[in-house]
Design an enzyme around this catalytic site. Structure first.
Site, mmCIF file in Angstrom:
data_model
loop_
_atom_site.group_PDB
_atom_site.id
_atom_site.type_symbol
_atom_site.label_atom_id
_atom_site.label_comp_id
_atom_site.label_asym_id
_atom_site.label_seq_id
_atom_site.Cartn_x
_atom_site.Cartn_y
_atom_site.Cartn_z
ATOM 1 N N HIS A 70 0.802 -1.230 0.000
ATOM 2 C CA HIS A 70 0.000 0.000 0.000
ATOM 3 C C HIS A 70 0.831 1.275 0.000
ATOM 4 O O HIS A 70 0.312 2.349 -0.283
ATOM 5 C CB HIS A 70 -0.845 0.081 1.286
ATOM 6 C CG HIS A 70 -1.796 -1.038 1.476
ATOM 7 N ND1 HIS A 70 -2.505 -1.582 0.438
ATOM 8 C CD2 HIS A 70 -2.192 -1.711 2.587
ATOM 9 C CE1 HIS A 70 -3.287 -2.540 0.908
ATOM 10 N NE2 HIS A 70 -3.113 -2.653 2.202
ATOM 11 N N GLU A 122 -3.415 3.040 1.218
ATOM 12 C CA GLU A 122 -2.880 3.375 -0.119
ATOM 13 C C GLU A 122 -3.197 4.824 -0.479
ATOM 14 O O GLU A 122 -2.328 5.580 -0.921
ATOM 15 C CB GLU A 122 -3.483 2.432 -1.177
ATOM 16 C CG GLU A 122 -3.058 2.813 -2.594
ATOM 17 C CD GLU A 122 -3.836 2.063 -3.687
ATOM 18 O OE1 GLU A 122 -4.149 0.871 -3.488
ATOM 19 O OE2 GLU A 122 -4.126 2.671 -4.728
ATOM 20 N N SER A 217 -13.204 -11.518 4.179
ATOM 21 C CA SER A 217 -12.518 -10.739 3.132
ATOM 22 C C SER A 217 -13.533 -10.348 2.066
ATOM 23 O O SER A 217 -14.231 -11.193 1.506
ATOM 24 C CB SER A 217 -11.410 -11.597 2.515
ATOM 25 O OG SER A 217 -11.257 -11.294 1.151
ATOM 26 N N SER A 261 -5.800 -12.387 -0.900
ATOM 27 C CA SER A 261 -4.898 -12.527 0.249
ATOM 28 C C SER A 261 -4.640 -13.988 0.605
ATOM 29 O O SER A 261 -4.180 -14.296 1.704
ATOM 30 C CB SER A 261 -5.485 -11.800 1.466
ATOM 31 O OG SER A 261 -5.642 -10.433 1.186
#
Lengths: 277, 277
Positions: A70, A122, A217, A261
């Site tokens: 990020h 980010e 997620s 991920s």
């Protein structure tokens, strides 16, 4: 059971690169978790002694600190360097690009618009590269534009790498009609959408679909939803222990995909387990 | 008969300015007709001895030559200056802008895209300012983009001043999704659309509508069509001699608008004639 992997799945280029960098720097520590997967963070700790800092203040002189994909705000980077830490930059090149664009455009006198989430690390990092913090505007929706007073009628725009192109275009079109010059940088990364497209295609041709990733997620849940559209027998699991033999009865071909991920070694364990069913 | 003029009609800013310049330079000549209205060209000839060249070869040394609102290609301007002619530039400032943008962007290494008609004098002039003629592309439709090979993946775009914004945005959106940087300059002039909007509004509140302009002028015909949508009794005339008293029977209020090439003195004659009905 026959298994077929999606043509794109799991880690993107930037995450793969960051993990490789972490493995190359044993006894280092990452500034914030490298990815949102505890198993992978544990593996890096156990196998490579890569630790984890959650605050800049924890960093000591001569420490080796890894910047995650990020990126981090400009001033945090400066602080790290002042503390005489060895800084290893694993910022994804697709994130370094908008950072440098914001720096250059801001210097050239453009107002800056960032399409993204102002709370996301980010975006915080990208925004920090502007020369004039008063003339950087971060929005998630076209409706927020009405309240913005750009200092210039020439505006440079960048987007958070994971955002949807359609919404970015909407925002740009609004700006073009109301300003003299809009300098549009297409900084959106296709990785997320490539995983989704591949999952969509694969789920149409298999009898059962297994999606591997964190149950919380958002990108994994999105993959699961896409698969369910085409294949009723689509299951979301975090690892191979959750597989149920009953799912595979009377099925011939099992499709597999994984969230952004999910490390490859977890995926490989799932593949082997299913192949042995 | 009561008369009401549209809030916008007739000449745009650039044409008014060019005619004023022509009147200021008696005994000069324009390079090509200043506007598409023979009555006005005759008036400039009779009252100010402003002539008309149709070819660069006709220009003699020491002549005073007026460049019209559309502008002319860079090399033609150079030729005129070499011939030791006195060049009076009446190019509309809204056309000079895209000329200068193309010059600058081309120099900075951008591929150039012009949204416009490649046969139109304005577009020919704008395109001529590019440093690299092989990397200037002129299109009227998004479908033409597929056949274009831009030399760079950074592209600067301008539009012919009279084009529709919606189609320009379509083209820009296509480019943004396929290139790293698109530098968009909004060079579209609102004058044409302001006349149309004003005609639309006025035609809704009057009993009869008179549109003054050339019967073959596309923008005048467009105005007439817009008025007919709201007011059945809408008439297109070139001058006051075509007015028919029968049209005004049992009417109270007459709306008036005029095409972009209709001089004010013709409009005034029509207004006076109608007021006396």
């Amino acid at each position: 059971m026959k298994v077929k992997l999606a043509s794109n799945y799991g880690f993107c280029f930037g995450v793969k690169r960051a993990i490789k960098i972490a493995q190359d720097y044993k006894d280092s520590a990452t500034m914030g978790p490298l990815i949102h997967n505890q198993d992978e963070i544990n593996r890096l700790k156990n196998d490579f002694n890569v630790g984890l800092y959650t605050d800049l203040k924890e960093v000591k002189d001569k420490d080796t600190v890894i910047i995650r994909t990020h990126g981090i705000p400009k001033n945090d980077l400066k602080t790290l360097k002042e503390r005489d830490a060895k800084v290893i930059n694993a910022t994804c090149p697709f994130v370094t690009t908008p950072q440098q664009i914001v720096k250059k455009m801001s210097k050239e006198g453009y107002s800056i618009l960032i399409f993204g989430d102002k709370k996301h690390p980010e975006v915080k990092g990208v925004a920090s590269y502007a020369q004039n913090p008063d003339d950087v505007h971060i929005i998630l929706d076209i409706n927020e534009l009405k309240d913005i007073n750009f200092k210039k009628n020439k505006i440079a725009t960048v987007a958070q790498t994971t955002k949807k192109k359609e919404k970015y275009l909407e925002i740009i079109n609004y700006l073009i009609l109301r300003n003299k010059e809009i300098r549009v940088f297409n900084t959106i990364c296709d990785a997320t959408f490539e995983n989704q497209d591949a999952a969509r295609a694969l789920s149409k041709e298999v009898d059962i679909m297994v999606v591997i990733g964190g149950k919380h997620s958002s990108n994994t849940k999105q993959l699961h939803a896409i698969c369910l559209e085409n294949c009723q027998d689509s299951y979301l699991i975090e690892n191979e222990t959750e597989l149920d033999k009953q799912w595979f009865k009377n099925k011939n071909l099992c499709g597999i995909t994984a969230g952004a991920s999910t490390p490859d070694w977890i995926i490989q364990k799932v593949v082997k387990t299913i192949e042995n069913i």
